[in-house]
Design a protein around this motif. Structure first.
Motif: not given
Length: 228
Positions: A154-167
């Motif tokens: 699963q590829m996850i791009v960390l983006d401070p403006d993303a709607e969904n928190p990683l948690a």
């Protein structure tokens, strides 16, 4: 107990690499009779007693990779921040790193710098593996300067403006984290990665340095799924 790396754990008496032996005897002042912890970097571990230039093995075992398996695509960054990310992420159990020259990376690698930089990352990962008593040496994948790098699970791009928190994202058992440079991942890069199947996620309201983003994300993932 200090940990050292050996090329193989086969046999009851093992010879340390000259650099490892020098570090043990000169830097750490270890001598005959002192116990050492050894790993071959592929999950095998042993305890032995130093005798001259050899280690006499008294116990050995294998350690599976921690789950989930986490890979890191780390953008090149100035001020050794990418190297710090490699060090800390290794201590937290990262499985591999891909050096990525993103569009906004201030640091630029040509072929010569890529060879030197990748070697440096491998050295940092090896030292961090030993320091943290990990049994698996992270792989350093081929340097890339585009968004077509190989990813796993699963590829996850960390983006401070993303709607969904990683948690709050549903996570699989193998994850590739994509970490941008100081200026962030460009919109075109994000779009391309999403086309390739990535999802974006934030680490909360704070905007972290590129050196701390991957370790923070790994800690978040392991806290959610367990540290086994």
């Amino acid at each position: 107990m200090h940990q050292f790396t050996v090329s193989s754990l086969t046999g009851e008496k093992l010879e340390l690499d000259p650099k490892e032996l020098s570090h043990a005897t000169k830097s750490l002042r270890l001598g005959d009779g002192d116990q050492l912890r050894l790993t071959d970097g592929v999950g095998n571990l042993a305890i032995g007693q130093l005798q001259g230039e050899t280690v006499v093995i008294s116990d050995r075992w294998s350690q599976p990779r921690v789950s989930p398996i986490i890979h890191v695509v780390q953008a090149l960054a100035k001020g050794d921040r990418d190297e710090l990310a490699v060090q800390t992420s290794t201590e937290l159990g990262a499985a591999s790193f891909t050096p990525w020259q993103a569009k906004r990376s201030v640091v630029r690698w040509d072929n010569k710098k890529a060879d030197k930089g990748s070697t440096r990352w491998q050295q940092i990962a090896a030292e961090a593996m030993k320091q943290s008593h990990q049994a698996w040496l992270p792989a350093i994948n081929a340097f890339t300067s585009d968004c077509e790098f190989e990813f796993y699970g699963q590829m996850i791009v960390l983006d401070p403006d993303a709607e969904n928190p990683l948690a709050e994202i549903e996570l699989g058992q193998e994850i590739t984290l994509v970490i941008g440079p100081e200026g962030g991942i460009s919109e075109s890069e994000t779009e391309r990665l999403i086309q390739r199947g990535a999802v974006t996620a934030s680490l909360g309201s704070a905007v972290l340095r590129t050196s701390t983003a991957a370790p923070a994300a790994i800690s978040t993932i392991r806290t959610k799924l367990g540290w086994g």
